[in-house]
Scaffold this motif. Structure first.
Motif, short mmCIF file in Angstrom:
data_model
loop_
_atom_site.label_atom_id
_atom_site.label_comp_id
_atom_site.label_asym_id
_atom_site.label_seq_id
_atom_site.Cartn_x
_atom_site.Cartn_y
_atom_site.Cartn_z
N MET A 1 -0.36 2.30 -20.08
CA MET A 1 0.39 3.32 -19.32
C MET A 1 1.38 2.62 -18.38
SD MET A 1 0.81 6.47 -18.64
CE MET A 1 1.94 7.15 -17.44
N TYR A 2 2.62 2.99 -18.46
CA TYR A 2 3.63 2.40 -17.57
C TYR A 2 3.70 3.18 -16.28
CZ TYR A 2 4.87 0.16 -21.87
OH TYR A 2 4.82 -0.56 -23.02
N SER A 3 4.17 2.52 -15.24
CA SER A 3 4.14 3.16 -13.92
C SER A 3 5.49 3.77 -13.58
CB SER A 3 3.73 2.13 -12.87
OG SER A 3 4.53 0.98 -13.01
N GLN A 4 5.96 4.66 -14.47
CA GLN A 4 7.26 5.29 -14.22
C GLN A 4 7.30 6.05 -12.91
OE1 GLN A 4 5.93 5.88 -17.42
NE2 GLN A 4 7.54 5.54 -18.93
N GLY A 5 6.12 6.54 -12.48
CA GLY A 5 6.04 7.28 -11.22
C GLY A 5 6.59 6.48 -10.05
N LEU A 6 6.62 5.18 -10.20
CA LEU A 6 7.06 4.34 -9.08
C LEU A 6 8.50 3.87 -9.25
CD1 LEU A 6 3.78 2.30 -9.02
CD2 LEU A 6 4.53 3.89 -7.24
N ASP A 7 9.12 4.27 -10.39
CA ASP A 7 10.48 3.79 -10.63
C ASP A 7 11.46 4.30 -9.59
OD1 ASP A 7 10.49 3.63 -14.27
OD2 ASP A 7 9.63 2.35 -12.74
N GLN A 8 11.22 5.54 -9.13
CA GLN A 8 12.10 6.07 -8.09
C GLN A 8 11.36 5.98 -6.78
OE1 GLN A 8 12.52 10.01 -9.85
NE2 GLN A 8 14.70 9.56 -10.13
N ARG A 9 11.99 5.31 -5.86
CA ARG A 9 11.38 5.26 -4.52
C ARG A 9 11.68 6.56 -3.81
NH1 ARG A 9 14.20 0.23 -3.05
NH2 ARG A 9 14.37 -0.14 -5.27
N ASP A 10 10.74 7.03 -2.98
CA ASP A 10 11.00 8.35 -2.39
C ASP A 10 12.01 8.22 -1.24
OD1 ASP A 10 9.76 8.18 0.19
OD2 ASP A 10 7.82 8.33 -0.78
N GLY A 11 12.69 9.35 -0.98
CA GLY A 11 13.81 9.36 -0.05
C GLY A 11 13.44 8.92 1.36
N ARG A 12 12.22 9.26 1.77
CA ARG A 12 11.80 8.91 3.13
C ARG A 12 11.82 7.38 3.30
NH1 ARG A 12 6.68 7.76 4.99
NH2 ARG A 12 5.86 8.25 2.94
N HIS A 13 11.31 6.69 2.31
CA HIS A 13 11.25 5.23 2.42
C HIS A 13 12.65 4.63 2.41
CE1 HIS A 13 6.85 5.28 0.93
NE2 HIS A 13 6.98 5.60 2.19
N LEU A 100 -0.57 -9.17 -15.07
CA LEU A 100 0.55 -9.51 -14.18
C LEU A 100 1.77 -8.63 -14.46
CD1 LEU A 100 -0.10 -13.31 -14.10
CD2 LEU A 100 -0.12 -11.77 -12.13
N TYR A 101 2.03 -8.33 -15.75
CA TYR A 101 3.12 -7.38 -16.03
C TYR A 101 2.79 -6.04 -15.36
CZ TYR A 101 5.41 -10.42 -19.49
OH TYR A 101 6.07 -11.44 -20.11
N ALA A 102 1.52 -5.63 -15.43
CA ALA A 102 1.13 -4.36 -14.82
C ALA A 102 1.32 -4.42 -13.30
CB ALA A 102 -0.31 -4.02 -15.18
N ALA A 103 0.98 -5.56 -12.68
CA ALA A 103 1.18 -5.70 -11.23
C ALA A 103 2.66 -5.64 -10.89
CB ALA A 103 0.57 -7.02 -10.73
N ALA A 104 3.51 -6.26 -11.72
CA ALA A 104 4.96 -6.22 -11.46
C ALA A 104 5.49 -4.80 -11.61
CB ALA A 104 5.69 -7.17 -12.42
N GLU A 105 4.93 -4.04 -12.56
CA GLU A 105 5.40 -2.67 -12.78
C GLU A 105 5.16 -1.78 -11.56
OE1 GLU A 105 5.44 -1.27 -17.28
OE2 GLU A 105 3.46 -1.95 -16.69
N THR A 106 4.14 -2.11 -10.76
CA THR A 106 3.89 -1.28 -9.57
C THR A 106 5.05 -1.41 -8.57
OG1 THR A 106 2.74 -3.02 -8.32
CG2 THR A 106 1.38 -1.61 -9.75
N LEU A 107 5.93 -2.39 -8.78
CA LEU A 107 7.08 -2.58 -7.87
C LEU A 107 8.32 -1.86 -8.38
CD1 LEU A 107 6.24 -6.29 -7.24
CD2 LEU A 107 6.43 -4.58 -5.41
N GLY A 108 8.15 -1.08 -9.47
CA GLY A 108 9.26 -0.23 -9.91
C GLY A 108 10.14 -0.85 -10.98
#
Ligand code: FE2
Ligand code: FE2
Length: 329
Positions: A1-13, A100-108
């Motif tokens: 499962m890819y972490s697409q949910g994190l690809d867009q950072r939310d506006g507040r941040h 490690l690829y999965a850990a990198a994916e959490t960064l968008g």
């Protein structure tokens, strides 16, 4: 499962980043100083995110490319026991790459982007894997020295400020420790064997010693990213500090094996309690990193071929997932 949910950072941040960078940076640094873990959805400076993506993806690529030199010996391992241990080790390295690829994916960033960067020659991986494994003793020396160096580098990463990377490192380090022991045991068997086996072990040490010292990266005086990474607690020790720890740990192991470190200038310094190494040939390091090592071309060709030959597996997995999603809907 890819972490697409994190690809867009939310506006507040993003807002915090542009409207009050100094205040946000100070808050961020205070969390780091208090040894709090930074998690995927927390605000972080863009440079911190970019540094981690670069470091974690280079680490992942190294694990994956690093399967090549050892996989080369699976079919030629000298016994069933050695073959089983080597197979398990190479599979561990693949697993490390995947965590490690999965850990990198959490960064968008997506795994596809990272893999493309490797295959197109835009991403770096550890210079050591551009050297060949010519004899069975190289498999011993790689486990003893390359995995030994990896442990030295990775144990402090278990305390990295970025939570997903730090947690991935805990399991990785346990497995690296097994790799180091199986390598040392091969070296011990060879160095207690016939004269020809002892010579093979010495030859492997002679060829791999200096490239292994280069694994820790350029000297602190030339290291581009070191200071900021130390402040952000991504790194806990400098390149030279880790290299020294490795030399101090490894010289007595070589002595135990009855092997000679190929460094005529190596000496024990009573005042500091450290083994002092002779000069490292940094021109060779730069040449290998720039693509001029003995196996750079072969390593990348192997990865490109493996990726192309695996295309049907990715297509089948995606078709299977799409069918499941359609059924669920
Ligand atoms: Fe590994
Ligand atoms: Fe390993």
């Amino acid at each position: 499962m890819y972490s697409q949910g994190l690809d867009q950072r939310d506006g507040r941040h993003d807002g915090a980043n542009t409207a009050e960078p100094a205040e946000a940076l100070a808050r961020f640094q205070a969390r780091i100083d208090a040894e709090e873990k930074i998690e995927a959805n927390d605000w972080m400076p863009d440079a911190y995110r970019r540094t981690l993506i670069r470091q974690i993806s280079q680490h992942a690529h190294s694990e994956i490319v690093g399967m090549g030199p050892e996989g080369n010996w699976i079919t030629r391992a000298p016994s069933l026991r050695r073959k089983a241990a080597l197979l398990a080790k190479v599979q561990d390295e693949c697993g490390h790459g995947v965590y490690l690829y999965a850990a990198a994916e959490t960064l968008g960033v997506s795994r596809e982007e990272l893999v493309d960067a490797l295959l197109e020659g835009r991403a770096k991986y550890s210079s050591i894997f551009n050297y060949p494994t010519l004899t069975w003793a190289d498999i011993g020396a790689v486990g003893w020295l390359v995995d030994g160096a990896a442990i030295m580098n990775q144990i402090p990463l278990c305390r990295c400020s970025y939570g997903p990377y730090a947690r991935a490192m805990i399991r990785v380090c346990k497995e690296e420790s097994f790799h180091q022991r199986q390598g040392f045991e091969i070296m011990l068997t060879l160095s207690r064997g016939t004269a020809a086996q002892q010579a093979m072990a010495q030859d492997a040490l002679d060829r791999l010693w200096w490239p292994v010292l280069m694994m820790f990266g350029p000297p602190d005086t030339d290291s581009q990213h070191s200071d900021q990474s130390m402040r952000w607690k991504i790194k806990r020790f400098t390149n030279d500090g880790l290299r020294q720890k490795f030399i101090d740990a490894t010289v007595p192991q070589a002595q135990y094996l009855g092997l000679t470190i190929p460094d005529p200038a190596l000496r024990f310094d009573d005042a500091s309690g450290h083994w002092i190494s002779g000069p490292i040939d940094w021109a060779e390091f730069r040449r290998v990193l720039a693509g001029g090592g003995p196996c750079n071309r072969e390593r990348l060709e192997t990865r490109r071929r493996a990726h192309a030959e695996g295309a049907w597996v990715r297509a089948a997995a995606q078709a299977h997932a799409a069918r499941h999603e359609a059924k669920a809907a």
